[in-house]
Design a protein around this motif. Structure first.
Motif, PDB file in Angstrom:
ATOM      1  N   LEU A  14       7.203  -0.756   6.442  1.00  0.00           N
ATOM      2  CA  LEU A  14       6.924   0.541   5.824  1.00  0.00           C
ATOM      3  C   LEU A  14       7.080   0.396   4.310  1.00  0.00           C
ATOM      4  CD1 LEU A  14       8.918   2.932   8.210  1.00  0.00           C
ATOM      5  CD2 LEU A  14       6.422   2.724   8.027  1.00  0.00           C
ATOM      6  N   GLN A  22      -1.452  11.451  10.031  1.00  0.00           N
ATOM      7  CA  GLN A  22       0.007  11.627  10.072  1.00  0.00           C
ATOM      8  C   GLN A  22       0.424  13.029   9.617  1.00  0.00           C
ATOM      9  OE1 GLN A  22       0.924   7.850   7.738  1.00  0.00           O
ATOM     10  NE2 GLN A  22       2.499   7.810   9.319  1.00  0.00           N
ATOM     11  N   GLY A  70      -5.776   7.706   7.416  1.00  0.00           N
ATOM     12  CA  GLY A  70      -4.540   7.587   8.182  1.00  0.00           C
ATOM     13  C   GLY A  70      -3.461   8.569   7.742  1.00  0.00           C
ATOM     14  N   GLY A  71      -3.419   8.859   6.449  1.00  0.00           N
ATOM     15  CA  GLY A  71      -2.423   9.812   5.934  1.00  0.00           C
ATOM     16  C   GLY A  71      -2.677  11.208   6.481  1.00  0.00           C
ATOM     17  N   ASN A  97     -12.437   0.963   4.567  1.00  0.00           N
ATOM     18  CA  ASN A  97     -11.006   0.681   4.738  1.00  0.00           C
ATOM     19  C   ASN A  97     -10.280   1.997   5.009  1.00  0.00           C
ATOM     20  OD1 ASN A  97      -8.436  -0.314   4.659  1.00  0.00           O
ATOM     21  ND2 ASN A  97      -8.565  -1.161   2.590  1.00  0.00           N
ATOM     22  N   VAL A  98      -9.907   2.213   6.266  1.00  0.00           N
ATOM     23  CA  VAL A  98      -9.232   3.460   6.628  1.00  0.00           C
ATOM     24  C   VAL A  98      -7.722   3.224   6.536  1.00  0.00           C
ATOM     25  CG1 VAL A  98      -9.120   5.373   8.253  1.00  0.00           C
ATOM     26  CG2 VAL A  98     -11.157   3.920   8.196  1.00  0.00           C
ATOM     27  N   GLY A  99      -7.222   3.379   5.314  1.00  0.00           N
ATOM     28  CA  GLY A  99      -5.783   3.251   5.052  1.00  0.00           C
ATOM     29  C   GLY A  99      -5.179   4.637   4.998  1.00  0.00           C
ATOM     30  N   THR A 100      -4.232   4.839   4.094  1.00  0.00           N
ATOM     31  CA  THR A 100      -3.662   6.175   3.904  1.00  0.00           C
ATOM     32  C   THR A 100      -4.808   7.130   3.570  1.00  0.00           C
ATOM     33  OG1 THR A 100      -1.695   5.086   3.010  1.00  0.00           O
ATOM     34  CG2 THR A 100      -1.892   7.467   2.669  1.00  0.00           C
ATOM     35  N   LEU A 114      -4.562   0.853  14.142  1.00  0.00           N
ATOM     36  CA  LEU A 114      -3.556   0.115  14.926  1.00  0.00           C
ATOM     37  C   LEU A 114      -3.057   0.920  16.118  1.00  0.00           C
ATOM     38  CD1 LEU A 114      -1.322  -1.684  12.294  1.00  0.00           C
ATOM     39  CD2 LEU A 114      -2.873  -2.693  13.977  1.00  0.00           C
ATOM     40  N   PHE A 161       4.401   7.321  14.272  1.00  0.00           N
ATOM     41  CA  PHE A 161       2.966   7.014  14.364  1.00  0.00           C
ATOM     42  C   PHE A 161       2.562   6.558  15.762  1.00  0.00           C
ATOM     43  CE2 PHE A 161      -0.779   4.250  13.921  1.00  0.00           C
ATOM     44  CZ  PHE A 161      -1.661   5.143  13.335  1.00  0.00           C
ATOM     45  N   GLY A 197       0.803  -1.229   0.000  1.00  0.00           N
ATOM     46  CA  GLY A 197       0.000   0.000   0.000  1.00  0.00           C
ATOM     47  C   GLY A 197       0.830   1.270   0.000  1.00  0.00           C
ATOM     48  N   GLY A 198       0.133   2.386   0.127  1.00  0.00           N
ATOM     49  CA  GLY A 198       0.769   3.697   0.078  1.00  0.00           C
ATOM     50  C   GLY A 198       1.692   3.973   1.253  1.00  0.00           C
ATOM     51  N   THR A 199       1.365   3.433   2.409  1.00  0.00           N
ATOM     52  CA  THR A 199       2.178   3.677   3.602  1.00  0.00           C
ATOM     53  C   THR A 199       2.820   2.403   4.132  1.00  0.00           C
ATOM     54  OG1 THR A 199       0.636   5.443   4.225  1.00  0.00           O
ATOM     55  CG2 THR A 199       2.184   4.709   5.918  1.00  0.00           C
ATOM     56  N   GLY A 206      -8.297  -1.430   8.365  1.00  0.00           N
ATOM     57  CA  GLY A 206      -7.226  -0.509   7.968  1.00  0.00           C
ATOM     58  C   GLY A 206      -6.248  -0.272   9.099  1.00  0.00           C
ATOM     59  N   LYS A 217       1.616  -4.940   3.878  1.00  0.00           N
ATOM     60  CA  LYS A 217       1.091  -5.960   4.782  1.00  0.00           C
ATOM     61  C   LYS A 217       1.353  -7.330   4.178  1.00  0.00           C
ATOM     62  CE  LYS A 217      -1.549  -2.996   4.268  1.00  0.00           C
ATOM     63  NZ  LYS A 217      -1.312  -1.612   3.754  1.00  0.00           N
ATOM     64  N   SER A 245      -4.905   2.310  10.107  1.00  0.00           N
ATOM     65  CA  SER A 245      -5.068   3.555  10.865  1.00  0.00           C
ATOM     66  C   SER A 245      -5.591   3.302  12.273  1.00  0.00           C
ATOM     67  CB  SER A 245      -6.024   4.495  10.133  1.00  0.00           C
ATOM     68  OG  SER A 245      -5.551   4.717   8.835  1.00  0.00           O
TER      69      SER A 245
HETATM   70  P1  ADP Z   1      -2.179   1.659   2.895  1.00  0.00           P
HETATM   71  O1  ADP Z   1      -2.566   0.340   2.266  1.00  0.00           O
HETATM   72  O2  ADP Z   1      -2.667   2.858   2.167  1.00  0.00           O
HETATM   73  O3  ADP Z   1      -0.729   1.711   3.252  1.00  0.00           O
HETATM   74  P2  ADP Z   1      -2.974   0.999   5.650  1.00  0.00           P
HETATM   75  O4  ADP Z   1      -4.263   0.285   5.891  1.00  0.00           O
HETATM   76  O5  ADP Z   1      -1.744   0.190   5.802  1.00  0.00           O
HETATM   77  O6  ADP Z   1      -3.046   1.714   4.238  1.00  0.00           O
HETATM   78  O7  ADP Z   1      -2.951   2.252   6.630  1.00  0.00           O
HETATM   79  C1  ADP Z   1      -1.933   3.227   6.605  1.00  0.00           C
HETATM   80  C2  ADP Z   1      -2.083   4.093   7.843  1.00  0.00           C
HETATM   81  O8  ADP Z   1      -1.832   3.271   8.999  1.00  0.00           O
HETATM   82  C3  ADP Z   1      -1.099   5.227   7.988  1.00  0.00           C
HETATM   83  O9  ADP Z   1      -1.538   6.373   7.284  1.00  0.00           O
HETATM   84  C4  ADP Z   1      -1.076   5.446   9.493  1.00  0.00           C
HETATM   85  O10 ADP Z   1      -2.139   6.282   9.872  1.00  0.00           O
HETATM   86  C5  ADP Z   1      -1.354   4.064  10.049  1.00  0.00           C
HETATM   87  N1  ADP Z   1      -0.194   3.354  10.641  1.00  0.00           N
HETATM   88  C6  ADP Z   1      -0.301   2.313  11.517  1.00  0.00           C
HETATM   89  N2  ADP Z   1       0.899   1.869  11.900  1.00  0.00           N
HETATM   90  C7  ADP Z   1       1.816   2.621  11.264  1.00  0.00           C
HETATM   91  C8  ADP Z   1       3.239   2.645  11.257  1.00  0.00           C
HETATM   92  N3  ADP Z   1       3.965   1.802  11.986  1.00  0.00           N
HETATM   93  N4  ADP Z   1       3.852   3.553  10.473  1.00  0.00           N
HETATM   94  C9  ADP Z   1       3.147   4.413   9.721  1.00  0.00           C
HETATM   95  N5  ADP Z   1       1.793   4.448   9.698  1.00  0.00           N
HETATM   96  C10 ADP Z   1       1.125   3.561  10.450  1.00  0.00           C
END
Ligand code: ADP
Length: 267
Positions: A28, A125, A121-122, A96-99, A229, A137, A8-10, A225, A13, A227
């Motif tokens: 990362l 941050q 989540g982005g 899905n609360v990702g970036t 965590l 984070f 993903g963007g951040t 997502g 997994k 975010s």
């Molecule tokens: P993506 O698939 O877009 O990467 P994720 O579901 O993995 O999305 O969520 C990314 C978000 O998770 C980040 O924007 C941040 O808010 C959060 N996050 C959780 N743990 C971490 C970490 N160790 N480092 C950076 N961001 C993290």
């Protein structure tokens, strides 16, 4: 040995399945080359990829990987988790609360994207850094949980000042909207500012999700997502607000691995 990877963007997994056991890990996205180095050590492994950086990761590894569309993979992963946790749902929204945040409607074995928002989540941050200079984070979410956004966010009850309110007084009327009313007699700690940043993201994500839930007549909103965590405050805001608006939230354990698990299962 099988690997399912959601690049993903951040965060990247990874789900590894071996001898009927599942192992979860994350990296990362800036460390994607290290993920590739690890995969090179298992040339015989079956690899399934998904996510925005899947094609780039494929260019770095020796395996001819299976690739799936991110939304299909995430849906497959969610269905797998719901079955495993014995929480069957037929008509629901998943968010899905990702970036960023992506919202989907599920009807039995079909998903369609129902919307999204750039609050996610982005934003926690980025806005968190602009407000406090914090980049880590874990420290950011730990601090946010200690904050109080009462002096920062304007609630409906603040506007009505004791008068009868047409909607619940505890609802946020304007995120960050109380600052100009309180600035002369309070100081805002970093924790307070971060709590407000998490608050605006949580409330935006929930608002968009429940609009979708209402449109599709769904009772449940499933939230996943990374975010969430270690981010109990975001969970709490989303949970409370979803319930307040009359819907049922469900957080999937390890839900941030839905895409990784799903692409592995689709292989
Ligand atoms: P993506 O698939 O877009 O990467 P994720 O579901 O993995 O999305 O969520 C990314 C978000 O998770 C980040 O924007 C941040 O808010 C959060 N996050 C959780 N743990 C971490 C970490 N160790 N480092 C950076 N961001 C993290």
């Amino acid at each position: 040995m099988k690997f399912g990877i959601d690049a993903g963007g951040t965060l990247v997994k990874m789900v590894k399945e071996e001898n009927n056991q599942r192992f979860y890990s994350k990296y990362l996205s800036t460390e994607i080359e290290e993920v590739a180095e690890m995969l090179k050590q298992f040339p015989e492994a079956e690899v399934a990829l998904t996510g925005g950086k899947a094609t780039y990761l494929q260019s770095l590894i020796p395996q001819e990987a299976f690739q799936s569309i991110e939304f299909d993979a995430t849906f497959k992963g969610i269905q797998t988790f719901l079955k495993q946790y014995q929480h069957p749902l037929e008509n629901y929204i998943f968010t899905n609360v990702g970036t960023g945040t992506s919202i989907h409607h599920v009807e039995r074995d079909k998903q369609e994207r129902a919307g999204g928002t750039g609050a996610g989540g982005g934003m926690i941050q980025g806005l968190g850094y602009l407000l406090t200079g914090e980049t880590d984070f874990e420290r950011l979410v730990t601090l946010a949980a200690q904050g109080d956004r009462d002096n920062i966010d304007l609630k409906v009850k603040h506007i009505y000042k004791g008068d009868k309110t047409p909607i619940p007084g505890e609802l946020t009327a304007a995120n960050f909207g109380r600052v100009l009313h309180t600035k002369d007699h309070v100081t805002y700690s970093d924790a307070d500012k971060l709590a407000a940043a998490v608050g605006v993201v949580g409330e935006t994500v929930t608002t968009v999700s429940i609009h979708a839930a209402r449109e599709f007549n769904a009772e449940y909103v499933v939230y996943i997502g990374s975010s969430f965590l270690g981010n109990d405050l975001l969970k709490e805001v989303v949970m409370r607000y979803t319930v307040l608006r009359g819907f049922r939230p469900y957080f999937i354990e390890n839900g941030e691995y839905s895409g990784a698990l799903g692409t592995l299962k689709l292989m």
